[in-house]
Enzyme design. Structure first.
Site, PDB file in Angstrom:
ATOM      1  N   ASP A   8     -42.343  23.536  21.947  1.00 39.00           N
ATOM      2  CA  ASP A   8     -42.763  22.698  20.819  1.00 39.00           C
ATOM      3  C   ASP A   8     -44.269  22.924  20.682  1.00 39.00           C
ATOM      4  OD1 ASP A   8     -42.810  20.779  18.778  1.00 39.00           O
ATOM      5  OD2 ASP A   8     -43.252  19.176  20.205  1.00 39.00           O
ATOM      6  N   GLU A  67     -40.010  26.066  17.707  1.00 36.79           N
ATOM      7  CA  GLU A  67     -39.880  25.379  16.429  1.00 36.79           C
ATOM      8  C   GLU A  67     -40.651  26.131  15.353  1.00 36.79           C
ATOM      9  OE1 GLU A  67     -39.519  20.873  15.889  1.00 36.79           O
ATOM     10  OE2 GLU A  67     -41.604  21.284  15.389  1.00 36.79           O
ATOM     11  N   ASP A 139     -43.265  15.405  23.505  1.00 39.90           N
ATOM     12  CA  ASP A 139     -43.388  16.846  23.232  1.00 39.90           C
ATOM     13  C   ASP A 139     -42.495  17.663  24.167  1.00 39.90           C
ATOM     14  OD1 ASP A 139     -45.642  17.002  21.143  1.00 39.90           O
ATOM     15  OD2 ASP A 139     -46.469  15.683  22.690  1.00 39.90           O
TER      16      ASP A 139
END
Length: 173
Positions: A8, A67, A139
């Site tokens: 992430d 991502e 996160d």
């Protein structure tokens, strides 16, 4: 049995999560955050690259999922996020690990069942799916969710390939 590293990306905090997929089951291997602080931006990119490289060395993943960039209201933030992603992707490609990208909506859909899930819902589902004793940091949970999303996608592709072979064999007979 595949080890998958999920990332992430962020320009101040980059989450990572490592899972092992064995059939339809997941095993938690590790997670955390690369904390970048207020250093000059080029140094933060270097820290992302080095941090992800160390994680790759430690866990030896076969898959790398990250991502995708979403277009935020602030173009400068989107550019920095893209550069942070780039630093992480280069770390993976330097180790010749194939990179897979997923949108936030795809990740939430795969893990929670709805593309509009909030962070706490993602954290709770990651905790349940991996049978964790506590709730992971946001996160790190997002990174674990990205890894789980990739594992689901990979598993579905294997099933589709198997079904396609069965269909072709059936037509040939």
């Amino acid at each position: 049995m595949a080890v998958i590293l999920g990332i992430d990306p962020g320009s101040r905090l980059t989450g990572y999560g490592v899972v092992q997929r064995q059939g339809s089951q997941f095993q938690y291997l590790g997670s955390g955050c690369i904390r970048l602080g207020d250093k000059p931006f080029p140094q933060r990119l270097q820290m992302i690259y080095q941090g992800v490289s160390q994680i790759i060395e430690q866990f030896n993943p076969q898959g790398f999922a990250i991502e995708q960039v979403f277009m935020a209201h602030n173009p400068d933030s989107a550019l920095k996020l893209g550069q942070a992603r780039g630093a992480a992707i280069v770390a993976a490609t330097m180790k010749e690990i194939e990179v897979f990208e997923y949108s936030a909506r795809q990740v939430k859909q795969a893990v929670v069942g709805t593309g509009g899930a909030n962070k706490s819902q993602v954290q709770e589902m990651v905790k349940r799916l991996l049978k964790l004793p506590g709730t992971p940091q946001a996160d790190a949970a997002d990174a674990l969710a990205i890894a789980i999303c990739h594992a689901h996608s990979e598993q579905n592709l294997i099933k589709l390939a198997g079904n396609a072979k069965k269909t072709v064999r059936g037509r040939l007979r």
